[in-house]
Design a protein around this motif. Structure first.
Motif, PDB file in Angstrom:
ATOM      1  N   ASN A 240     -18.166  33.498  26.270  1.00 18.14           N
ATOM      2  CA  ASN A 240     -16.907  34.184  27.278  1.00 18.14           C
ATOM      3  C   ASN A 240     -17.552  34.683  28.648  1.00 18.14           C
ATOM      4  O   ASN A 240     -16.651  34.489  29.417  1.00 18.14           O
ATOM      5  CB  ASN A 240     -16.241  35.252  26.593  1.00 18.14           C
ATOM      6  CG  ASN A 240     -15.798  34.681  25.279  1.00 18.14           C
ATOM      7  OD1 ASN A 240     -15.201  33.742  25.142  1.00 18.14           O
ATOM      8  ND2 ASN A 240     -15.686  35.553  24.083  1.00 18.14           N
ATOM      9  N   HIS A 241     -18.654  34.828  28.782  1.00 17.95           N
ATOM     10  CA  HIS A 241     -19.221  35.451  29.965  1.00 17.95           C
ATOM     11  C   HIS A 241     -20.695  34.850  30.230  1.00 17.95           C
ATOM     12  O   HIS A 241     -21.380  34.907  29.244  1.00 17.95           O
ATOM     13  CB  HIS A 241     -19.188  36.969  29.941  1.00 17.95           C
ATOM     14  CG  HIS A 241     -19.411  37.330  31.253  1.00 17.95           C
ATOM     15  ND1 HIS A 241     -20.495  37.608  31.639  1.00 17.95           N
ATOM     16  CD2 HIS A 241     -18.361  38.070  32.335  1.00 17.95           C
ATOM     17  CE1 HIS A 241     -20.251  38.091  33.147  1.00 17.95           C
ATOM     18  NE2 HIS A 241     -19.043  38.522  33.324  1.00 17.95           N
ATOM     19  N   ALA A 242     -20.875  34.696  31.502  1.00 15.67           N
ATOM     20  CA  ALA A 242     -22.348  34.142  32.096  1.00 15.67           C
ATOM     21  C   ALA A 242     -23.382  35.107  31.701  1.00 15.67           C
ATOM     22  O   ALA A 242     -24.551  34.465  31.199  1.00 15.67           O
ATOM     23  CB  ALA A 242     -22.326  34.010  33.517  1.00 15.67           C
ATOM     24  N   ASN A 243     -23.222  36.091  31.312  1.00 14.52           N
ATOM     25  CA  ASN A 243     -24.159  37.315  31.187  1.00 14.52           C
ATOM     26  C   ASN A 243     -24.551  37.138  29.689  1.00 14.52           C
ATOM     27  O   ASN A 243     -25.700  37.906  29.186  1.00 14.52           O
ATOM     28  CB  ASN A 243     -23.469  38.954  31.431  1.00 14.52           C
ATOM     29  CG  ASN A 243     -23.641  39.133  32.667  1.00 14.52           C
ATOM     30  OD1 ASN A 243     -24.081  38.238  33.578  1.00 14.52           O
ATOM     31  ND2 ASN A 243     -23.026  40.424  32.994  1.00 14.52           N
ATOM     32  N   THR A 285     -20.831  27.328  35.336  1.00 17.59           N
ATOM     33  CA  THR A 285     -22.046  26.877  35.985  1.00 17.59           C
ATOM     34  C   THR A 285     -23.195  27.380  35.513  1.00 17.59           C
ATOM     35  O   THR A 285     -24.351  26.705  35.144  1.00 17.59           O
ATOM     36  CB  THR A 285     -22.021  27.320  37.351  1.00 17.59           C
ATOM     37  OG1 THR A 285     -22.009  28.807  37.415  1.00 17.59           O
ATOM     38  CG2 THR A 285     -21.226  26.524  38.156  1.00 17.59           C
ATOM     39  N   ARG A 286     -23.200  28.716  34.597  1.00 19.33           N
ATOM     40  CA  ARG A 286     -24.523  29.044  33.931  1.00 19.33           C
ATOM     41  C   ARG A 286     -24.546  28.382  32.685  1.00 19.33           C
ATOM     42  O   ARG A 286     -25.669  27.993  32.086  1.00 19.33           O
ATOM     43  CB  ARG A 286     -24.244  30.508  33.703  1.00 19.33           C
ATOM     44  CG  ARG A 286     -25.265  31.409  32.957  1.00 19.33           C
ATOM     45  CD  ARG A 286     -26.603  31.169  33.484  1.00 19.33           C
ATOM     46  NE  ARG A 286     -27.790  31.821  32.929  1.00 19.33           N
ATOM     47  CZ  ARG A 286     -28.733  30.842  32.159  1.00 19.33           C
ATOM     48  NH1 ARG A 286     -28.453  29.640  31.789  1.00 19.33           N
ATOM     49  NH2 ARG A 286     -29.679  31.734  31.593  1.00 19.33           N
ATOM     50  N   GLY A 291     -27.596  23.590  29.646  1.00 16.16           N
ATOM     51  CA  GLY A 291     -27.390  22.251  29.021  1.00 16.16           C
ATOM     52  C   GLY A 291     -25.937  21.944  27.888  1.00 16.16           C
ATOM     53  O   GLY A 291     -25.906  21.157  27.522  1.00 16.16           O
ATOM     54  N   VAL A 292     -24.800  23.058  28.451  1.00 15.89           N
ATOM     55  CA  VAL A 292     -23.464  23.291  27.772  1.00 15.89           C
ATOM     56  C   VAL A 292     -22.598  22.854  28.576  1.00 15.89           C
ATOM     57  O   VAL A 292     -22.373  23.490  29.806  1.00 15.89           O
ATOM     58  CB  VAL A 292     -23.542  24.664  27.167  1.00 15.89           C
ATOM     59  CG1 VAL A 292     -22.277  24.646  26.165  1.00 15.89           C
ATOM     60  CG2 VAL A 292     -24.640  25.143  26.320  1.00 15.89           C
ATOM     61  N   LEU A 293     -21.496  21.886  28.273  1.00 15.97           N
ATOM     62  CA  LEU A 293     -20.553  21.428  28.955  1.00 15.97           C
ATOM     63  C   LEU A 293     -19.381  22.249  28.566  1.00 15.97           C
ATOM     64  O   LEU A 293     -19.145  22.661  27.414  1.00 15.97           O
ATOM     65  CB  LEU A 293     -20.219  19.999  28.764  1.00 15.97           C
ATOM     66  CG  LEU A 293     -20.938  19.042  29.605  1.00 15.97           C
ATOM     67  CD1 LEU A 293     -20.591  17.668  29.409  1.00 15.97           C
ATOM     68  CD2 LEU A 293     -20.808  19.173  31.263  1.00 15.97           C
ATOM     69  N   PRO A 294     -18.607  22.753  29.485  1.00 13.89           N
ATOM     70  CA  PRO A 294     -17.134  23.394  29.179  1.00 13.89           C
ATOM     71  C   PRO A 294     -16.312  22.528  28.376  1.00 13.89           C
ATOM     72  O   PRO A 294     -16.218  21.328  28.717  1.00 13.89           O
ATOM     73  CB  PRO A 294     -16.740  23.651  30.509  1.00 13.89           C
ATOM     74  CG  PRO A 294     -17.728  23.703  31.575  1.00 13.89           C
ATOM     75  CD  PRO A 294     -18.748  22.700  31.010  1.00 13.89           C
ATOM     76  N   LEU A 327     -14.583  24.020  41.433  1.00 13.18           N
ATOM     77  CA  LEU A 327     -15.734  23.515  40.910  1.00 13.18           C
ATOM     78  C   LEU A 327     -15.222  22.081  40.454  1.00 13.18           C
ATOM     79  O   LEU A 327     -14.271  21.404  40.650  1.00 13.18           O
ATOM     80  CB  LEU A 327     -15.808  23.842  39.497  1.00 13.18           C
ATOM     81  CG  LEU A 327     -16.077  25.504  39.515  1.00 13.18           C
ATOM     82  CD1 LEU A 327     -16.252  25.801  37.820  1.00 13.18           C
ATOM     83  CD2 LEU A 327     -17.504  25.703  39.880  1.00 13.18           C
ATOM     84  N   SER A 328     -16.341  21.252  40.200  1.00 11.27           N
ATOM     85  CA  SER A 328     -16.469  19.801  39.973  1.00 11.27           C
ATOM     86  C   SER A 328     -15.566  19.609  38.601  1.00 11.27           C
ATOM     87  O   SER A 328     -15.617  20.513  37.725  1.00 11.27           O
ATOM     88  CB  SER A 328     -17.607  19.246  39.744  1.00 11.27           C
ATOM     89  OG  SER A 328     -18.471  19.083  40.962  1.00 11.27           O
TER      90      SER A 328
END
Length: 348
Positions: A240-243, A285-286, A291-294, A327-328
């Protein structure tokens, strides 16, 4: 016996990949046993003993705290508003009973077709493989699920396999829970050995938070099992969060990709965690860097006890539109809600 790789499987390494050295020193089951279970200890580890956070022992008694120490290490020391802490800390707000929030927010009970088997959508069957998780997320939509009676592993998966085998329209099985990767690898192999007898099964999907919260789980035995499966495998992780990403998580995800898995991420839009364009952009982006796509950004499932996490639809749509402008396209997850009885996730 682990089945041999099938020709329809996407190319995989000739030898099972080894986990990175960073993942090998301690066993994942030991790390799981050492998870923090007391709110007071969690706050002490973060230097927050003296901060008034409305922590609820009653909420913790109803839905126990459980959080691996490696996940705690990614929280910001001394920050009462840390987005990772907010996902796991039991608060008084969970005790409010509000209209529109129930115990089965997504209609699991009505979609039950056998013990531990849920069929909501054409062509797919979801197996509630276990009730165990490495982390107890406070917004969990199955926090009231009757795992004692509804786990597909009962009787060595017999009823679940019989149900799937009897319906030749099912070509994809989804392992869920709980968290399926909290099962031992021999138990997972027992399940897939049974599934391989179903001739109409074409794909396997695994929904798991463990690669993020307990990357030690991605060990040599798991990778060997995964790389030998006879179907294309998608692992849907949940960040859920980049961290939530760090070097150990990156290594675990790289090892899963090396074993032939496609990696997708699904997130939940949560107030105070990721309800900003910056947080959502950083997450996408993180994740891609690892290597993980949204995949999906879920609106909150309205289960009893989670209302304090809810983001209203107008705000969610505005955030999603801003994210799409920034974003793309491949970095923008689909904003969806699950409605009981629908034939698929409903896009907002």
């Amino acid at each position: 016996m682990i089945p041999a790789a099938h020709a329809s499987r996407q190319p995989a390494p000739a030898d099972p990949p080894s986990p990175p050295a960073a993942l090998q020193p301690s066993g994942w089951q030991q790390a799981l046993r050492q998870a923090v279970r007391e709110p007071a200890e969690l706050l002490q580890l973060l230097g927050l003993e003296s901060v008034a956070l409305q922590v609820s022992s009653q909420a913790a008694a109803q839905f126990p705290l459980r959080v691996p120490r490696g996940f705690i290490a990614r929280m910001r020391h001394g920050d009462a508003h840390d987005p990772l802490l907010r996902q796991v800390l039991p608060l008084d707000a969970e005790l409010r009973v509000l209209p529109g929030f129930g115990r089965d927010a997504v209609g699991d009970a009505a979609a039950r077709s056998a013990t531990g088997v849920i069929q909501k959508y054409d062509g797919r069957a979801l197996l509630v493989a276990t009730g165990s998780c490495a982390i107890h997320c406070r917004y969990c939509f199955r926090r009231h699920f009757p795992y004692g009676e509804e786990t597909a592993a009962r009787d060595h998966w017999a009823q679940a396999i019989a149900r799937i085998g009897a319906d030749d329209t099912i070509d994809e099985v989804i392992l869920s829970g709980g968290d399926p990767l909290s099962l031992s690898t021999p138990k997972l192999a027992e399940l897939t050995d049974a599934l391989v007898t179903v001739p109409h099964l074409k794909r396997l999907r695994i929904h798991s938070r463990l690669p993020l919260v307990l990357p030690e789980r991605v060990d040599a035995a798991l990778l060997q099992w995964l790389s030998a499966l006879p179907w294309p495998v998608t692992v849907v992780v949940h960040a859920n969060h980049a961290n939530e990403f760090d070097a150990r998580v990156d290594a675990a995800l790289a090892a899963l990709r090396g074993a032939g898995a496609l990696l997708l991420n699904q997130a939940v839009l949560l107030r105070g965690v990721n309800d900003s364009v910056q947080a959502l952009a950083d997450l996408s982006t993180r994740g891609l860097a690892a290597g993980v796509l949204p995949y999906y950004l879920h609106q909150l499932d309205r289960v009893q006890g989670v209302a304090h996490f809810e983001v209203d639809d107008a705000t969610a749509l505005a955030l999603h539109a801003q994210l799409a402008a920034r974003l793309s396209g491949y970095l923008v997850p689909r904003l969806v809600r699950e409605i009981p009885g629908d034939t698929g996730k409903r896009a907002l």
